[in-house]
Design a protein around this motif. Structure first.
Motif, short mmCIF file in Angstrom:
data_model
loop_
_atom_site.label_atom_id
_atom_site.label_comp_id
_atom_site.label_asym_id
_atom_site.label_seq_id
_atom_site.Cartn_x
_atom_site.Cartn_y
_atom_site.Cartn_z
N ILE A 12 -3.30 6.24 18.61
CA ILE A 12 -2.25 7.17 18.19
C ILE A 12 -1.37 7.51 19.39
CG2 ILE A 12 -1.80 9.53 17.40
CD1 ILE A 12 -4.31 9.31 15.68
N THR A 13 -0.07 7.39 19.21
CA THR A 13 0.89 7.78 20.23
C THR A 13 1.56 9.09 19.81
OG1 THR A 13 1.34 5.47 20.81
CG2 THR A 13 2.98 7.11 21.48
N VAL A 14 1.52 10.07 20.68
CA VAL A 14 2.15 11.36 20.42
C VAL A 14 3.59 11.31 20.93
CG1 VAL A 14 2.12 13.83 20.94
CG2 VAL A 14 -0.02 12.61 20.51
N HIS A 15 4.55 11.67 20.05
CA HIS A 15 5.97 11.66 20.42
C HIS A 15 6.53 13.06 20.62
CE1 HIS A 15 6.35 7.34 19.69
NE2 HIS A 15 5.65 7.52 18.58
N ALA A 16 6.03 14.04 19.89
CA ALA A 16 6.54 15.40 20.03
C ALA A 16 5.49 16.38 19.50
CB ALA A 16 7.86 15.58 19.28
N VAL A 17 5.46 17.55 20.10
CA VAL A 17 4.59 18.64 19.66
C VAL A 17 5.47 19.86 19.44
CG1 VAL A 17 2.61 20.09 20.22
CG2 VAL A 17 2.66 17.71 20.98
N ARG A 18 5.49 20.37 18.21
CA ARG A 18 6.37 21.49 17.86
C ARG A 18 5.55 22.65 17.31
NH1 ARG A 18 8.53 16.81 15.53
NH2 ARG A 18 10.39 16.00 16.60
N PRO A 19 5.31 23.69 18.11
CA PRO A 19 4.66 24.88 17.55
C PRO A 19 5.56 25.54 16.52
CG PRO A 19 4.59 24.86 19.97
CD PRO A 19 5.56 23.80 19.54
N ILE A 20 5.03 25.80 15.34
CA ILE A 20 5.79 26.46 14.27
C ILE A 20 5.48 27.94 14.27
CG2 ILE A 20 6.18 26.54 11.77
CD1 ILE A 20 5.40 23.55 11.73
N THR A 21 4.22 28.31 14.42
CA THR A 21 3.79 29.68 14.66
C THR A 21 2.73 29.63 15.74
OG1 THR A 21 1.91 29.76 13.12
CG2 THR A 21 4.11 30.11 12.17
N ASP A 22 2.10 30.78 16.01
CA ASP A 22 1.03 30.78 17.00
C ASP A 22 -0.20 30.02 16.51
OD1 ASP A 22 0.47 32.68 15.06
OD2 ASP A 22 -0.58 34.01 16.43
N ARG A 23 -0.27 29.71 15.21
CA ARG A 23 -1.40 28.99 14.65
C ARG A 23 -1.05 27.60 14.15
NH1 ARG A 23 -3.42 31.45 9.82
NH2 ARG A 23 -5.11 29.94 10.08
N LEU A 24 0.17 27.38 13.73
CA LEU A 24 0.56 26.13 13.08
C LEU A 24 1.38 25.27 14.03
CD1 LEU A 24 0.63 24.43 10.47
CD2 LEU A 24 2.71 25.69 9.82
N ILE A 25 0.93 24.03 14.21
CA ILE A 25 1.58 23.09 15.13
C ILE A 25 1.86 21.79 14.38
CG2 ILE A 25 1.34 21.81 17.30
CD1 ILE A 25 -0.75 23.93 18.13
N ASP A 26 3.08 21.28 14.57
CA ASP A 26 3.47 19.99 14.00
C ASP A 26 3.45 18.97 15.12
OD1 ASP A 26 4.62 17.86 12.66
OD2 ASP A 26 6.66 18.61 12.93
N VAL A 27 2.63 17.93 14.97
CA VAL A 27 2.54 16.87 15.96
C VAL A 27 3.12 15.60 15.36
CG1 VAL A 27 1.04 15.63 17.57
CG2 VAL A 27 0.41 17.95 16.82
N GLU A 28 4.16 15.08 16.00
CA GLU A 28 4.79 13.84 15.56
C GLU A 28 4.11 12.68 16.27
OE1 GLU A 28 8.93 11.49 16.22
OE2 GLU A 28 9.09 13.66 15.86
N ILE A 29 3.64 11.71 15.49
CA ILE A 29 2.85 10.60 16.04
C ILE A 29 3.35 9.26 15.51
CG2 ILE A 29 0.79 12.08 16.15
CD1 ILE A 29 -0.26 10.30 13.75
N SER A 30 2.77 8.21 16.04
CA SER A 30 2.91 6.88 15.43
C SER A 30 1.63 6.11 15.68
CB SER A 30 4.11 6.13 16.01
OG SER A 30 3.93 5.85 17.39
N THR A 31 1.40 5.11 14.86
CA THR A 31 0.26 4.21 14.98
C THR A 31 0.64 2.88 14.38
OG1 THR A 31 -1.98 3.72 14.15
CG2 THR A 31 -0.67 5.29 12.88
N ALA A 32 0.14 1.81 14.96
CA ALA A 32 0.45 0.48 14.44
C ALA A 32 -0.13 0.27 13.05
CB ALA A 32 -0.07 -0.58 15.40
N LEU A 33 -1.07 1.10 12.64
CA LEU A 33 -1.71 0.93 11.34
C LEU A 33 -0.84 1.40 10.18
CD1 LEU A 33 -5.35 2.11 12.17
CD2 LEU A 33 -4.49 -0.23 12.00
N ILE A 34 0.17 2.25 10.47
CA ILE A 34 0.99 2.84 9.41
C ILE A 34 2.47 2.65 9.74
CG2 ILE A 34 1.54 4.93 8.11
CD1 ILE A 34 -1.37 4.03 7.78
N SER A 35 3.20 2.01 8.82
CA SER A 35 4.65 1.87 8.99
C SER A 35 5.34 3.19 8.68
CB SER A 35 5.19 0.79 8.05
OG SER A 35 4.65 -0.48 8.36
N LEU A 36 6.45 3.46 9.39
CA LEU A 36 7.15 4.73 9.17
C LEU A 36 7.70 4.86 7.76
CD1 LEU A 36 9.06 5.48 12.51
CD2 LEU A 36 7.01 6.57 11.58
#
Length: 343
Positions: A43-67
């Motif tokens: 898994i390659t991490v491209h961006a990490v975006r905290p939405i609240t102090d508890r909720l985080i959105d992590v943008e990733i990619s993997t060769a196993l899944i096409s965008l």
């Protein structure tokens, strides 16, 4: 509360300033202890975006899944931390993997339409909400046709070790549970039956738990055509004698694989007699309940039917909707935590 704030409150001084200083100190502490998400396990991490102090959105990619297999332009994992995660750096937590449904849904479904954020408030558990594709069906597609969709391999062999790498988890069977709605209910049961060494608890909410059901086969092929123009992609042809993958992946034939895993099943009878959206998965859930009984697998089973207004939390009306899926998750989470090891 800090000693300074306590003194201000008791002597009637300047509590606003004391609280402001305290809040600033807490914010600085939480920022310094916020989890770092690094790449790994494919898994390659491209961006990490905290939405609240508890909720985080992590943008990733993997060769196993096409965008173009995921609903958003990007592949996401939503991470819902337990309250106080940053302030308790010495604690490790159990993890619940919470799977979304089909028809173009994504990893945000449980927080944008569902009440996972509120349900997990003050619960000592990390909740991981991964993408499962527009119509991925939590399987390695038989005929991907240029759109990589190895969902089972991604979730079980990449996502889980990646989560354990980046968060303070209890990285063993009694530290993990998995649950999901509709397509995600199938995914949760399928994953736990295939890999009972990974999960101590599994729950399905209105899950499509009988791939032999003609209605479920029609729905899956229709959705695969609508979203990806590939009707036989997930499990191959639904027609005998070419339906071997459907039969091999049918949860009904894998009930015995859940021995040693705590199981919970929830479903309703629809908001009206012709509500096939819920009645079809509801009937398949009932068949899976009997398959578990036949395999000697103890489990919690709630066929809540069509509750009257006010009978169930969140206004569950028996339909294929979040009023009932919120209720099911709300009801099962304490059951999960009673089985899982605690922080």
């Amino acid at each position: 509360m800090s000693a300074l704030a306590l003194v201000a409150v008791w002597v009637g001084g300047a509590p606003q300033m004391a609280h402001a200083e305290e809040d600033a100190a807490v914010s600085t502490l939480e920022a310094s202890l916020a989890p770092f998400f690094g790449s790994g396990h494919g898994i390659t991490v491209h961006a990490v975006r905290p939405i609240t102090d508890r909720l985080i959105d992590v943008e990733i990619s993997t060769a196993l899944i096409s965008l173009n297999a995921v609903y958003d332009p990007r592949h996401h994992v939503r991470v819902l931390l337990p309250t106080g995660y940053e302030r308790n750096p010495g604690l490790r937590y159990p993890v619940v993997y919470l799977l979304h449904g089909g028809a173009g849904a994504n990893s945000a479904q449980w927080v944008e339409f569902g009440a996972a954020y509120a349900i997990t408030e003050n619960m000592p558990v990390i909740t991981i909400m991964p993408d499962g594709g527009k119509v991925g069906w939590y399987t390695n597609w038989v005929f991907p046709r240029g759109v990589n969709q190895a969902w089972e391999e991604f979730h079980l062999n990449q996502l889980i070790p990646w989560v354990d790498q980046n968060l303070r988890t209890l990285a063993y069977k009694k530290g993990r549970a998995i649950a999901g709605l509709s397509m995600g209910g199938f995914g949760a049961i399928s994953y736990a039956a295939r890999r009972p060494d990974l999960f101590a608890y599994v729950a399905s909410f209105s899950g499509a738990l009988d791939l032999g059901d003609s209605g479920i086969r029609a729905l899956i092929t229709e959705e695969a055509t609508r979203w990806l123009q590939n009707s036989d992609g997930p499990f191959g042809s639904p027609f005998w004698p070419f339906d071997q993958a459907w039969n091999m992946n049918n949860p009904l034939g894998r009930a015995a694989g859940l021995r040693g895993v705590a199981v919970a099943l929830y479903a309703g009878s629809g908001t009206w007699d012709g509500d096939v959206l819920e009645r079809v998965p509801g009937a398949s859930t009932d068949r899976f309940h009997h398959a578990l009984n036949g395999a000697g697998v103890p489990h919690h089973y709630e066929m809540y039917g069509r509750p009257l207004p006010g009978q169930k939390p969140f206004g569950c009306d028996g339909g294929h909707n979040f009023s009932c899926w919120n209720y099911a998750f709300f009801d099962v989470l304490p059951r999960m935590l009673s089985v899982l090891d605690g922080p």
